[in-house]
Design a protein around this motif. Structure first.
Motif, PDB file in Angstrom:
ATOM      1  N   GLY A 159       0.816  -1.211   0.000  1.00  0.00           N
ATOM      2  CA  GLY A 159       0.000   0.000   0.000  1.00  0.00           C
ATOM      3  C   GLY A 159       0.851   1.263   0.000  1.00  0.00           C
ATOM      4  N   VAL A 160       1.902   1.274   0.815  1.00  0.00           N
ATOM      5  CA  VAL A 160       2.812   2.429   0.846  1.00  0.00           C
ATOM      6  C   VAL A 160       3.476   2.605  -0.519  1.00  0.00           C
ATOM      7  CG1 VAL A 160       4.891   3.396   1.897  1.00  0.00           C
ATOM      8  CG2 VAL A 160       3.221   2.210   3.323  1.00  0.00           C
ATOM      9  N   THR A 161       3.872   1.492  -1.144  1.00  0.00           N
ATOM     10  CA  THR A 161       4.506   1.544  -2.465  1.00  0.00           C
ATOM     11  C   THR A 161       3.570   2.155  -3.498  1.00  0.00           C
ATOM     12  OG1 THR A 161       5.818  -0.431  -1.937  1.00  0.00           O
ATOM     13  CG2 THR A 161       5.602   0.156  -4.270  1.00  0.00           C
ATOM     14  N   LEU A 162       2.315   1.739  -3.484  1.00  0.00           N
ATOM     15  CA  LEU A 162       1.348   2.268  -4.444  1.00  0.00           C
ATOM     16  C   LEU A 162       1.063   3.753  -4.190  1.00  0.00           C
ATOM     17  CD1 LEU A 162      -1.171  -0.719  -4.523  1.00  0.00           C
ATOM     18  CD2 LEU A 162       0.490  -0.110  -6.275  1.00  0.00           C
ATOM     19  N   GLY A 163       0.956   4.121  -2.925  1.00  0.00           N
ATOM     20  CA  GLY A 163       0.684   5.521  -2.596  1.00  0.00           C
ATOM     21  C   GLY A 163       1.795   6.449  -3.041  1.00  0.00           C
ATOM     22  N   ALA A 164       3.013   5.927  -3.102  1.00  0.00           N
ATOM     23  CA  ALA A 164       4.155   6.751  -3.510  1.00  0.00           C
ATOM     24  C   ALA A 164       4.080   7.166  -4.977  1.00  0.00           C
ATOM     25  CB  ALA A 164       5.458   5.996  -3.249  1.00  0.00           C
ATOM     26  N   TYR A 165       3.174   6.560  -5.748  1.00  0.00           N
ATOM     27  CA  TYR A 165       2.991   6.970  -7.137  1.00  0.00           C
ATOM     28  C   TYR A 165       2.382   8.367  -7.248  1.00  0.00           C
ATOM     29  CZ  TYR A 165       4.028   2.528  -9.468  1.00  0.00           C
ATOM     30  OH  TYR A 165       4.649   1.416  -9.968  1.00  0.00           O
ATOM     31  N   LEU A 166       1.731   8.834  -6.199  1.00  0.00           N
ATOM     32  CA  LEU A 166       1.014  10.111  -6.265  1.00  0.00           C
ATOM     33  C   LEU A 166       1.992  11.267  -6.087  1.00  0.00           C
ATOM     34  CD1 LEU A 166      -1.800  11.282  -6.650  1.00  0.00           C
ATOM     35  CD2 LEU A 166      -2.095  11.252  -4.174  1.00  0.00           C
ATOM     36  N   GLN A 167       2.798  11.504  -7.091  1.00  0.00           N
ATOM     37  CA  GLN A 167       3.773  12.577  -7.071  1.00  0.00           C
ATOM     38  C   GLN A 167       3.130  13.877  -7.568  1.00  0.00           C
ATOM     39  OE1 GLN A 167       6.898  12.235  -5.992  1.00  0.00           O
ATOM     40  NE2 GLN A 167       7.097  10.010  -5.886  1.00  0.00           N
ATOM     41  N   SER A 168       3.544  15.010  -6.982  1.00  0.00           N
ATOM     42  CA  SER A 168       3.040  16.298  -7.454  1.00  0.00           C
ATOM     43  C   SER A 168       3.469  16.547  -8.895  1.00  0.00           C
ATOM     44  CB  SER A 168       3.546  17.430  -6.557  1.00  0.00           C
ATOM     45  OG  SER A 168       4.965  17.444  -6.520  1.00  0.00           O
ATOM     46  N   SER A 169       4.628  15.983  -9.292  1.00  0.00           N
ATOM     47  CA  SER A 169       5.096  16.146 -10.671  1.00  0.00           C
ATOM     48  C   SER A 169       4.163  15.446 -11.653  1.00  0.00           C
ATOM     49  CB  SER A 169       6.511  15.583 -10.817  1.00  0.00           C
ATOM     50  OG  SER A 169       6.562  14.216 -10.444  1.00  0.00           O
ATOM     51  N   ALA A 170       3.544  14.352 -11.192  1.00  0.00           N
ATOM     52  CA  ALA A 170       2.594  13.644 -12.052  1.00  0.00           C
ATOM     53  C   ALA A 170       1.362  14.503 -12.308  1.00  0.00           C
ATOM     54  CB  ALA A 170       2.192  12.321 -11.421  1.00  0.00           C
ATOM     55  N   LEU A 171       0.873  15.164 -11.255  1.00  0.00           N
ATOM     56  CA  LEU A 171      -0.282  16.041 -11.424  1.00  0.00           C
ATOM     57  C   LEU A 171       0.057  17.218 -12.332  1.00  0.00           C
ATOM     58  CD1 LEU A 171      -1.665  16.128  -7.768  1.00  0.00           C
ATOM     59  CD2 LEU A 171      -2.334  14.641  -9.651  1.00  0.00           C
ATOM     60  N   SER A 172       1.289  17.720 -12.215  1.00  0.00           N
ATOM     61  CA  SER A 172       1.717  18.830 -13.073  1.00  0.00           C
ATOM     62  C   SER A 172       1.780  18.390 -14.525  1.00  0.00           C
ATOM     63  CB  SER A 172       3.089  19.339 -12.631  1.00  0.00           C
ATOM     64  OG  SER A 172       3.037  19.818 -11.304  1.00  0.00           O
ATOM     65  N   ALA A 173       2.221  17.144 -14.764  1.00  0.00           N
ATOM     66  CA  ALA A 173       2.334  16.632 -16.133  1.00  0.00           C
ATOM     67  C   ALA A 173       0.965  16.513 -16.794  1.00  0.00           C
ATOM     68  CB  ALA A 173       3.039  15.280 -16.137  1.00  0.00           C
ATOM     69  N   VAL A 174      -0.039  16.157 -16.001  1.00  0.00           N
ATOM     70  CA  VAL A 174      -1.389  16.048 -16.546  1.00  0.00           C
ATOM     71  C   VAL A 174      -1.948  17.438 -16.855  1.00  0.00           C
ATOM     72  CG1 VAL A 174      -3.750  15.372 -15.998  1.00  0.00           C
ATOM     73  CG2 VAL A 174      -1.860  13.850 -15.426  1.00  0.00           C
ATOM     74  N   GLY A 175      -1.617  18.401 -15.980  1.00  0.00           N
ATOM     75  CA  GLY A 175      -1.994  19.798 -16.222  1.00  0.00           C
ATOM     76  C   GLY A 175      -3.480  19.992 -16.415  1.00  0.00           C
ATOM     77  N   ARG A 176      -3.838  20.700 -17.496  1.00  0.00           N
ATOM     78  CA  ARG A 176      -5.243  21.000 -17.758  1.00  0.00           C
ATOM     79  C   ARG A 176      -6.040  19.790 -18.231  1.00  0.00           C
ATOM     80  NH1 ARG A 176      -4.723  26.798 -21.025  1.00  0.00           N
ATOM     81  NH2 ARG A 176      -3.709  27.968 -19.325  1.00  0.00           N
ATOM     82  N   SER A 177      -5.352  18.684 -18.458  1.00  0.00           N
ATOM     83  CA  SER A 177      -6.033  17.478 -18.950  1.00  0.00           C
ATOM     84  C   SER A 177      -6.546  16.605 -17.821  1.00  0.00           C
ATOM     85  CB  SER A 177      -5.064  16.660 -19.825  1.00  0.00           C
ATOM     86  OG  SER A 177      -4.551  17.427 -20.891  1.00  0.00           O
ATOM     87  N   TRP A 178      -6.537  17.125 -16.590  1.00  0.00           N
ATOM     88  CA  TRP A 178      -6.867  16.277 -15.450  1.00  0.00           C
ATOM     89  C   TRP A 178      -8.274  15.706 -15.522  1.00  0.00           C
ATOM     90  CZ3 TRP A 178     -10.948  17.501 -12.268  1.00  0.00           C
ATOM     91  CH2 TRP A 178     -11.418  18.814 -12.327  1.00  0.00           C
ATOM     92  N   LEU A 179      -9.253  16.487 -16.012  1.00  0.00           N
ATOM     93  CA  LEU A 179     -10.622  15.982 -16.067  1.00  0.00           C
ATOM     94  C   LEU A 179     -10.769  14.844 -17.081  1.00  0.00           C
ATOM     95  CD1 LEU A 179     -13.510  16.079 -15.106  1.00  0.00           C
ATOM     96  CD2 LEU A 179     -13.960  17.926 -16.728  1.00  0.00           C
ATOM     97  N   PRO A 180     -10.297  15.004 -18.353  1.00  0.00           N
ATOM     98  CA  PRO A 180     -10.367  13.871 -19.291  1.00  0.00           C
ATOM     99  C   PRO A 180      -9.610  12.643 -18.778  1.00  0.00           C
ATOM    100  CG  PRO A 180      -9.887  15.895 -20.477  1.00  0.00           C
ATOM    101  CD  PRO A 180      -9.801  16.224 -19.024  1.00  0.00           C
ATOM    102  N   VAL A 181      -8.479  12.872 -18.095  1.00  0.00           N
ATOM    103  CA  VAL A 181      -7.693  11.745 -17.572  1.00  0.00           C
ATOM    104  C   VAL A 181      -8.472  11.006 -16.488  1.00  0.00           C
ATOM    105  CG1 VAL A 181      -5.646  11.146 -16.213  1.00  0.00           C
ATOM    106  CG2 VAL A 181      -5.434  12.672 -18.183  1.00  0.00           C
ATOM    107  N   LEU A 182      -9.084  11.746 -15.584  1.00  0.00           N
ATOM    108  CA  LEU A 182      -9.881  11.105 -14.537  1.00  0.00           C
ATOM    109  C   LEU A 182     -11.096  10.382 -15.118  1.00  0.00           C
ATOM    110  CD1 LEU A 182      -9.876  13.672 -11.591  1.00  0.00           C
ATOM    111  CD2 LEU A 182      -8.671  11.494 -11.748  1.00  0.00           C
ATOM    112  N   LEU A 183     -11.726  10.985 -16.130  1.00  0.00           N
ATOM    113  CA  LEU A 183     -12.870  10.339 -16.782  1.00  0.00           C
ATOM    114  C   LEU A 183     -12.428   9.053 -17.482  1.00  0.00           C
ATOM    115  CD1 LEU A 183     -14.764  13.426 -18.271  1.00  0.00           C
ATOM    116  CD2 LEU A 183     -15.438  12.017 -16.309  1.00  0.00           C
ATOM    117  N   ALA A 184     -11.266   9.106 -18.129  1.00  0.00           N
ATOM    118  CA  ALA A 184     -10.743   7.907 -18.798  1.00  0.00           C
ATOM    119  C   ALA A 184     -10.427   6.818 -17.784  1.00  0.00           C
ATOM    120  CB  ALA A 184      -9.496   8.259 -19.609  1.00  0.00           C
TER     121      ALA A 184
END
Length: 350
Positions: A64-89
């Motif tokens: 669980g700790v290993t999986l949670g470590a995937y949630l990097q702020s850099s990942a959210l920045s990379a998605v940028g304005r596409s966050w809604l389509p990405v979450l829907l997908a």
């Protein structure tokens, strides 16, 4: 001492198998290798060895700790304005996975929860680790999950040069880079603290699969906030946790279960191929709704095989940052929401 001898031999064999499979490019190689070895021991030496419950719970927490470590702020920045389509997908992928699982259960007579968990497209180690807690048969879930990963690993490098002329797939054997095998003392302390605190808190608030989801949520929050400058789960601890989960599942196989796996091979493979096609359709929509190219969107929406897909992305000159971000976020969505969907929705359609 005599009671420890089989475990020492099994641990050594698991280490060798995991290293060999890892060198061959198999994702989660230690979990997969341990599962196969556990299966072999269970068939040839039935009911002699069993992973203790507390060891399995600890392995779930580290996973669980290993999986949670995937949630990097850099990942959210990379998605940028596409966050809604990405979450829907991501949400659509989960719904497609559960639909495929329900269909598989109807046509094969398999338990609906088992089939649904087996078809969840992403986070194989997490889904396998909590399948038993959610009322599924973790042996069959493991078979379905790793068949899906295998198909993705085999198909993706072949499909990219055909569907996207001018791009060349990289080696599927490449893996994400890692730091020192034993990590740093600070990382051990943080991982242990998150695992214990998350598991206790998860049980306190009555989370489904609390031993895994509690640490995953807590680890994700800590990682996202970059508290203490961030951390990395020591690779050796991560692989021991994966191997423990693999052994626990493998040692519970029986001859009857192996025969059932053989009968399910074709229908499960058909469902996985259907899921691949459906995810390609999501890639087309993601291409339309975001600035990502169709190649980037396709590699970002493949149903699993993160490290193999990343290797292909490097070789094809794709946007690896976007792909890792989308795959990582989807992994968290799958592992976090799948238990809720399976526990609340599946009883209504079973």
């Amino acid at each position: 001492m005599r009671a420890l001898a089989p475990w020492v031999a099994l641990a050594a064999a698991t280490g060798a198998a995991g290293a060999a499979l890892g060198a061959a490019g198999v994702p989660s190689s230690y979990l997969f290798g341990a599962l196969l070895l556990g299966l072999a021991v269970a068939i040839t030496w039935p009911e002699r060895l069993e992973v203790p419950a507390h060891a399995f719970a600890a392995a779930q927490a580290v996973t669980g700790v290993t999986l949670g470590a995937y949630l990097q702020s850099s990942a959210l920045s990379a998605v940028g304005r596409s966050w809604l389509p990405v979450l829907l997908a991501s949400a659509a992928t989960l719904l497609l996975s559960l639909t495929a699982g329900v269909a598989l259960a109807r046509f094969t007579g398999t338990d609906t929860r088992t089939a649904s968990l087996g078809m969840v497209a992403g986070g194989a180690s997490g889904i396998v680790g909590m399948a038993d807690d959610l009322g599924g048969d973790d042996r069959l879930v493991a078979f379905m999950q790793y068949l899906r990963v295998l198909i993705v690993v085999l198909v993706t490098p072949l499909l990219v040069p055909i569907a996207f002329p001018g791009h060349h797939a990289g080696s599927a054997g490449a893996a994400a880079g890692a730091g020192p095998v034993f990590g740093h003392p600070r990382d051990w302390l943080i991982t242990a603290a998150l695992a214990v605190t998350g598991a206790v808190a998860g049980r306190w608030v009555r989370l489904p699969a609390a031993s895994l989801l509690g640490p995953m949520i807590l680890s994700g929050l800590v990682t996202l906030a970059s508290i203490g400058g961030g951390f990395t789960v020591p690779p050796v601890l991560r692989e021991v946790a994966f191997a423990t989960i693999g052994l626990r599942i493998g040692l519970r196989f029986t001859v009857a279960t192996v025969r059932l796996v053989g009968r399910l091979l074709v229908p499960v493979a058909i469902c996985i191929l259907g899921l691949l096609v459906a995810c390609f359709g999501l890639a087309v929509l993601l291409d339309i709704m975001t600035s990502a190219s169709l190649l980037d969107a396709y590699l970002a929406t493949t149903p699993g095989g993160l490290y193999a897909v990343l290797a292909v992305a490097f070789g094809a000159g794709a946007n690896t940052t976007f792909i890792v971000a989308v795959q990582g976020l989807r992994l968290l969505v799958m592992v976090l929401l799948a238990p809720v969907m399976v526990r609340w929705l599946i009883p209504r359609v079973a």
